[in-house]
Scaffold this active site. Structure first.
Site, PDB file in Angstrom:
ATOM      1  N   ASP A  54       1.723  -4.267   4.145  1.00  0.00           N
ATOM      2  CA  ASP A  54       2.631  -4.582   3.035  1.00  0.00           C
ATOM      3  C   ASP A  54       3.244  -3.312   2.473  1.00  0.00           C
ATOM      4  OD1 ASP A  54       3.676  -6.363   0.773  1.00  0.00           O
ATOM      5  OD2 ASP A  54       2.585  -4.794  -0.310  1.00  0.00           O
ATOM      6  N   TYR A  59       8.193   1.870  -3.331  1.00  0.00           N
ATOM      7  CA  TYR A  59       7.093   2.789  -3.067  1.00  0.00           C
ATOM      8  C   TYR A  59       7.618   4.112  -2.525  1.00  0.00           C
ATOM      9  CZ  TYR A  59       4.246  -1.504  -3.297  1.00  0.00           C
ATOM     10  OH  TYR A  59       3.648  -2.685  -3.677  1.00  0.00           O
ATOM     11  N   LYS A  85       9.561  -6.271  -0.022  1.00  0.00           N
ATOM     12  CA  LYS A  85       9.897  -6.882  -1.299  1.00  0.00           C
ATOM     13  C   LYS A  85      11.368  -6.653  -1.642  1.00  0.00           C
ATOM     14  CE  LYS A  85       5.148  -6.042  -2.764  1.00  0.00           C
ATOM     15  NZ  LYS A  85       4.728  -5.029  -1.751  1.00  0.00           N
ATOM     16  N   GLY A 234      -4.982  -5.312  -5.769  1.00  0.00           N
ATOM     17  CA  GLY A 234      -5.622  -4.782  -6.960  1.00  0.00           C
ATOM     18  C   GLY A 234      -7.024  -5.307  -7.179  1.00  0.00           C
ATOM     19  N   PHE A 236      -9.739  -3.847  -7.139  1.00  0.00           N
ATOM     20  CA  PHE A 236     -10.540  -2.910  -7.914  1.00  0.00           C
ATOM     21  C   PHE A 236     -10.054  -2.782  -9.363  1.00  0.00           C
ATOM     22  CE2 PHE A 236     -11.305  -0.647  -3.657  1.00  0.00           C
ATOM     23  CZ  PHE A 236     -12.483  -1.362  -3.427  1.00  0.00           C
ATOM     24  N   ASN A 237      -9.065  -3.595  -9.760  1.00  0.00           N
ATOM     25  CA  ASN A 237      -8.544  -3.552 -11.139  1.00  0.00           C
ATOM     26  C   ASN A 237      -8.173  -2.133 -11.560  1.00  0.00           C
ATOM     27  OD1 ASN A 237     -10.496  -6.287 -11.753  1.00  0.00           O
ATOM     28  ND2 ASN A 237      -8.447  -6.251 -12.646  1.00  0.00           N
ATOM     29  N   ILE A 240     -11.321   0.647 -11.710  1.00  0.00           N
ATOM     30  CA  ILE A 240     -12.557   0.631 -12.487  1.00  0.00           C
ATOM     31  C   ILE A 240     -13.716   0.036 -11.690  1.00  0.00           C
ATOM     32  CG2 ILE A 240     -12.192  -1.622 -13.602  1.00  0.00           C
ATOM     33  CD1 ILE A 240     -13.289  -0.213 -16.190  1.00  0.00           C
ATOM     34  N   LEU A 241     -13.416  -0.807 -10.714  1.00  0.00           N
ATOM     35  CA  LEU A 241     -14.473  -1.350  -9.856  1.00  0.00           C
ATOM     36  C   LEU A 241     -14.737  -0.472  -8.634  1.00  0.00           C
ATOM     37  CD1 LEU A 241     -13.675  -5.182  -9.979  1.00  0.00           C
ATOM     38  CD2 LEU A 241     -15.446  -3.926 -11.221  1.00  0.00           C
TER      39      LEU A 241
END
Length: 337
Positions: A54, A59, A85, A234, A236-237, A240-241
Site C-alpha cells: 500500500d 507519502y 490513494k 495503525g 500499534f496506535n 504506543i503498543l
C-alpha cells in the site's frame, strides 16, 4: 497464521495477504530512509510471501509511489496486490522545504486536496505513471473526514457527493481500471457515512479498532454483515503498543498509558509480546482481511513478521477479557466470532 495466507474481499475479486507492507516509510516518514533500506523491507516482505503493498501520492510527496513502483514492476503483475490513494493532487512547487508533513526531503510536489470527479481522475492517472502500473487493485479516498479537515470537512465531503468524486470512483471500478474502491482514513465514523451514500468495497482504517481501543466494534460488526472489508492500519496506535509513548500522533494521555501498563502486565504474566498481540488482535474480527505493517528496513519488517506469526495461548485473550481490557463481544484469535 503465516503472513503469506490470503483473504478475499467479500464484494470483489481481489485478494490480499493477511499482512501487507505499508510504504509511508519509503517516503522518508520522520527520517531519511535510503532506497537500499526501503528495498530491503520490500525484499523481506516478498521472501516471506507477503504480496499486498500500500502506498499513496502523499507519502514523501510522490517519493513512495516512485520507489514502490520501481520494486513491484520487477515482478509479474498477477503476483501482487497493490493499493494507492486519491484525494490530493501533487502540484509542482519549488517552495517545498526540507521537511513537510513529517516527511524528510520531500520531492517538490505540494499536495492540494481535491476530491472532485476530475480531481480523482487526474490523481489516478498521475499515480498510474509514477507506479508504472495501469490498474492498481484497490483505490482509496485518502484522509477524508473531520480528523483531517476540521471545519472544512463539509466542503470536501460535497466534492465527493455532489461534486462527483464517488462517481469517478465508480467509473474507475466499473471500467476495470481498479478492482475495488473505498476509503483510507483515521476515523470509522466517516466510513459509516460513506457506506450510507456509496457502495464502497473496502476501508483502510488507521487505528480505531486495535488492542487498545474497540469503540468501533459495532461498526466493525456492520461491515462484516454488509461485506465491507477492513484493512487494518495503525495496529500499534502511533507506536504506543510498540514501545513509545505516542497515541494518535501525540503524547499519550494518562488513561491510555495506564491501559498500556495493564496490557504489559498480562503480557509479562503469560510470556506474550505486546507487539504480537497488537498485530494479531484486530485481524480476528470477521470484517478484517489484512493488517498493514509499516517498516523502514528489513530488520523492522522481520520483527513484525515474527510478532505476527508468534503463537499466543488462548489463556492470554481470556485474561484480557477477565480484566476488562477487551470489549465484550470482541472476537479474538482462535475464536469463531
Amino acid at each position: 497464521m503465516k503472513v503469506s495466507e490470503k483473504r478475499k474481499l467479500p464484494r470483489r475479486d481481489v485478494d490480499v495477504t493477511v499482512m501487507g507492507l505499508g510504504c509511508a516509510q519509503m517516503g522518508n516518514l520522520y527520517r531519511l530512509t535510503p532506497y537500499e533500506e526501503s528495498k530491503g523491507a520490500f525484499d523481506t516482505a516478498w521472501q516471506h510471501g507477503m504480496r499486498y503493498f500500500d502506498t499513496a501520492p502523499f507519502y514523501g510527496y510522490t517519493r513512495s509511489e516512485r520507489r514502490l513502483g520501481t520494486m513491484v514492476t520487477e515482478h509479474e503483475r498477477e503476483d501482487y496486490t497493490l493499493s494507492t490513494k486519491v484525494g490530493r493532487l501533487m502540484v509542482p512547487d519549488e517552495t517545498v522545504g526540507p521537511e513537510e508533513d513529517a516527511y524528510i526531503a520531500p520531492l517538490p510536489f505540494r499536495p492540494v486536496y481535491d476530491y472532485s470527479h476530475d480531481g480523482i481522475l487526474r490523481s489516478f492517472e498521475a499515480s498510474q505513471q509514477r507506479l508504472g502500473v495501469l490498474k492498481p487493485d484497490i483505490l482509496y479516498i485518502h484522509d477524508i473526514g473531520p480528523f483531517t479537515h476540521g471545519d472544512k470537512h463539509q466542503h470536501y465531503w460535497q466534492q465527493l457527493t455532489t461534486g462527483g468524486g464517488f462517481k469517478a470512483l465508480a467509473k474507475l471500478r466499473d471500467e476495470g481500471s481498479t478492482g475495488a474502491v473505498g476509503l483510507g482514513v483515521n476515523e470509522w465514523e466517516i466510513v459509516r457515512d460513506a457506506m450510507e451514500v456509496f457502495d464502497i468495497d473496502v476501508a483502510m482504517l488507521a487505528g480505531r479498532y486495535t488492542l487498545l481501543e474497540q469503540q468501533s466494534l459495532s461498526f466493525m460488526n456492520s461491515c462484516a454483515e454488509q461485506g465491507v472489508a477492513i484493512v487494518v492500519a495503525g495496529a500499534f496506535n502511533s507506536g504506543i503498543l510498540a514501545g513509545n509513548r505516542k497515541f494518535n500522533y501525540a503524547d499519550a494521555p494518562a488513561e491510555i498509558l495506564a491501559k498500556v501498563d495493564a496490557l504489559h502486565d498480562v503480557c509479562g504474566q503469560l510470556g506474550v509480546s505486546l507487539q504480537a498481540a497488537a498485530l494479531q488482535f484486530p485481524l480476528a474480527h470477521p470484517a478484517s482481511v489484512t493488517v498493514v505493517s509499516g517498516a523502514r528496513n528489513a530488520a523492522q519488517l522481520s520483527s513484525n513478521i515474527a510478532w505476527f506469526e508468534q503463537e499466543i495461548p488462548s489463556e492470554f485473550w481470556a485474561e484480557l477479557h477477565k480484566r476488562g481490557l477487551i470489549a465484550e463481544g470482541a472476537p479474538v484469535p482462535g475464536s469463531k466470532g
